[in-house]
Write an enzyme that holds these catalytic residues in place. Sequence first.
Site, mmCIF file in Angstrom:
data_model
loop_
_atom_site.group_PDB
_atom_site.id
_atom_site.type_symbol
_atom_site.label_atom_id
_atom_site.label_comp_id
_atom_site.label_asym_id
_atom_site.label_seq_id
_atom_site.Cartn_x
_atom_site.Cartn_y
_atom_site.Cartn_z
ATOM 1 N N SER A 1 -13.234 9.714 59.946
ATOM 2 C CA SER A 1 -14.365 9.594 59.037
ATOM 3 C C SER A 1 -14.146 10.490 57.838
ATOM 4 O O SER A 1 -13.466 11.519 57.924
ATOM 5 C CB SER A 1 -15.668 9.940 59.734
ATOM 6 O OG SER A 1 -15.706 11.310 60.001
ATOM 7 N N HIS B 1 -17.658 6.988 51.345
ATOM 8 C CA HIS B 1 -17.691 7.353 52.762
ATOM 9 C C HIS B 1 -17.058 6.228 53.562
ATOM 10 O O HIS B 1 -17.274 5.057 53.259
ATOM 11 C CB HIS B 1 -19.143 7.529 53.222
ATOM 12 C CG HIS B 1 -19.308 7.441 54.720
ATOM 13 N ND1 HIS B 1 -19.914 6.366 55.337
ATOM 14 C CD2 HIS B 1 -18.923 8.279 55.705
ATOM 15 C CE1 HIS B 1 -19.903 6.567 56.654
ATOM 16 N NE2 HIS B 1 -19.317 7.711 56.909
ATOM 17 N N ASN C 1 -15.746 5.316 57.891
ATOM 18 C CA ASN C 1 -15.650 5.756 59.276
ATOM 19 C C ASN C 1 -15.191 4.568 60.102
ATOM 20 O O ASN C 1 -15.747 3.487 59.993
ATOM 21 C CB ASN C 1 -17.035 6.249 59.743
ATOM 22 C CG ASN C 1 -17.120 6.424 61.253
ATOM 23 O OD1 ASN C 1 -17.922 5.767 61.924
ATOM 24 N ND2 ASN C 1 -16.298 7.281 61.804
ATOM 25 N N TYR C 2 -14.135 4.768 60.916
ATOM 26 C CA TYR C 2 -13.694 3.704 61.844
ATOM 27 C C TYR C 2 -13.509 4.336 63.206
ATOM 28 O O TYR C 2 -12.900 5.411 63.309
ATOM 29 C CB TYR C 2 -12.437 2.999 61.316
ATOM 30 C CG TYR C 2 -12.828 2.182 60.094
ATOM 31 C CD1 TYR C 2 -13.464 0.952 60.248
ATOM 32 C CD2 TYR C 2 -12.655 2.683 58.807
ATOM 33 C CE1 TYR C 2 -13.915 0.226 59.144
ATOM 34 C CE2 TYR C 2 -13.106 1.970 57.701
ATOM 35 C CZ TYR C 2 -13.736 0.749 57.883
ATOM 36 O OH TYR C 2 -14.206 0.047 56.800
ATOM 37 N N GLY D 1 -20.344 21.152 72.547
ATOM 38 C CA GLY D 1 -18.957 21.428 72.187
ATOM 39 C C GLY D 1 -18.479 20.726 70.931
ATOM 40 O O GLY D 1 -17.296 20.765 70.610
ATOM 41 N N SER D 2 -19.368 20.069 70.199
ATOM 42 C CA SER D 2 -18.897 19.402 68.979
ATOM 43 C C SER D 2 -18.667 20.457 67.897
ATOM 44 O O SER D 2 -19.249 21.537 67.919
ATOM 45 C CB SER D 2 -19.901 18.356 68.504
ATOM 46 O OG SER D 2 -21.103 18.973 68.137
ATOM 47 N N ARG D 3 -17.794 20.123 66.942
ATOM 48 C CA ARG D 3 -17.411 21.106 65.927
ATOM 49 C C ARG D 3 -18.321 20.943 64.710
ATOM 50 O O ARG D 3 -18.152 20.018 63.906
ATOM 51 C CB ARG D 3 -15.941 20.900 65.535
ATOM 52 C CG ARG D 3 -15.413 22.001 64.621
ATOM 53 C CD ARG D 3 -13.920 21.862 64.442
ATOM 54 N NE ARG D 3 -13.355 22.970 63.699
ATOM 55 C CZ ARG D 3 -13.072 22.939 62.400
ATOM 56 N NH1 ARG D 3 -13.331 21.855 61.687
ATOM 57 N NH2 ARG D 3 -12.532 23.993 61.804
#
Lengths: 344, 344
Positions: free
Chosen positions: A135, A149, A151-152, A302-304
């Site tokens: 993304s 923008h 995102n795939y 836990g996502s950044r």
Amino acid sequence: MASRVVRDTEKESEILEKCKSFMSAPVTDVQALQQRKDEMSTRMEMLIMETQSAFCRALEEVDGGKFRVDQWRRKEGGGGISCVLQDGKVFEKAGVNVSVVYGTLSEDAARQMRSRGKELKGKDGKLPFIAMGVSSVIHPHNPHIPTVHFNYRYFEIEQADGSKYWWFGGGTDLTPVYIDEDDAVHFHSTLKEACDKHQVQYYPDFKKWCDRYFYIRHRGETRGIGGIFFDDLDKPNKEEVFNFVKSCAETVVPCYLPIVRKHLNDSFSADQKNWQQVRRGRYVEFNLVYDRGVKFGLATPGSRIESIMMSLPLTARWEYMHEPSKGSPEAEMLEVLRNPKEWI
Amino acid sequence: MASRVVRDTEKESEILEKCKSFMSAPVTDVQALQQRKDEMSTRMEMLIMETQSAFCRALEEVDGGKFRVDQWRRKEGGGGISCVLQDGKVFEKAGVNVSVVYGTLSEDAARQMRSRGKELKGKDGKLPFIAMGVSSVIHPHNPHIPTVHFNYRYFEIEQADGSKYWWFGGGTDLTPVYIDEDDAVHFHSTLKEACDKHQVQYYPDFKKWCDRYFYIRHRGETRGIGGIFFDDLDKPNKEEVFNFVKSCAETVVPCYLPIVRKHLNDSFSADQKNWQQVRRGRYVEFNLVYDRGVKFGLATPGSRIESIMMSLPLTARWEYMHEPSKGSPEAEMLEVLRNPKEWI
């Protein structure tokens, strides 16, 4: 049999070669990718890495700056590669992120991952999953160069009976500060061309979906002039959907770079810069209030965070009761956001 | 009997006199306020109008600029008065908003209005309600002058059996860009003093509630250095809670203005301004992702978006991976946001 072995070896060395051109080593070990070279998760990981590197190189070339590359790990499983070019000559903030995360989901969380919820049965309520995607959001300095923008993404969830449930999602959309009819036509035509190679219904359907999705409800405005958006795509079959997603991903550079180059030296006034800043404020409103990806990211353990917030502009502005004067180019932009157009 | 009539007439002319000092005519007709002068809704509407005007006048005096005053109506019932001073000498954006809205709620919506949901029975599922409040966010130019926010509100819901269900909510909190221990102590002591006049448990309880509420979960940081926050307050009785809220509302000017004056001529560097802009970005994140008032406003039909978004700063900034250097005043600020302190 011999030719099969040769083909395998060729594919393996092709993977190794491609990895060398990436922004960093992929999230999954090269050896593991080679061993599982025919699996969709491998082919998709290769595609998102290629897309990241092709887009970053193209942006670096036009900007003259270099992307900072951060590899990160998620302790619950997987990780990603975040590439950011901040305060460049052309780009105020350019972020291109790849992530490949896996683990187990509750049945509830699995249902929420789909835009149109579906009941999935896990073993003891738990479902192993893998989610991956590329993304990107690019915010240029010059108000005559639009924000883009894309995102795939690809999801795989394993049910209790061992069956794998999978789908693709994605899209590319443009957010200009001023309307440039030629840019809009170029952008949408390039997307339509990529879609038409696969299904004539894709472009009209996904164009509408895009206008509907990128909608700032409390403002009664779309975020930009759209493009395509789709989710939960699992028909007619994995191979064909992957090929469609591949066409879309390969079209990111030809969609956007010609527009950047065209406006590279456009002059602009302080008022035009101000209008850009106000529009950036709306971009922030959409991303923080409505975007499903951001909501999902902020709620995922836990996502950044820095990779999620990467999509926000470097600077934004909120003016009380800002309303462009009648007949101005700013009012023309607003008119289109309030009443999405067919560009082609 | 005669003295009762005299007292009534006195109260009525007192209402009329007070109205003359407000930023605009109140939402409710002066005559209606006079007729219902003893009702809590009238007393609270007078209090929020007085708070708005006292705060606006104090800010105008220190800034030298004038508030723009917008009266607005809500077609579903009620309206408000939004006062905004934008791009002043001292204040980048100062907003002080009063709203008094009424209509009917579904049982579901009624439950959601309370921070701790409660079942309420309406006639045919519908509950007449009145909600009113004053709220304000002040963003100064100088990074040494903190941002302040306060909000005091009152709700009344009528159940099917005619019984009225009511509660108060509110709070005042400070968001500095740099830690100034004396400012923090002054701010919290002033609030504690107002609380202690009513209940010794109020300050410690509502200080904790404030730190918990203004928490940017995905960053692991509070929004600022807190203050007080409370909701659903309906004990020991209406009169006493109103008196407490009145004390809090009257403490807004003495809490904040001395801090503004103290730092009015503090010099600052470009780096300090930059850090302020990064913190403003976090302020936007809290308000758009977590704030219940904003969520409620965006989801309420007929709400005035510009009055909700008034709380956002004029300018904000998102830098990728911004991390202050060890031992710097910026790191000291972050430390406090990550580990809220007891100031007094």
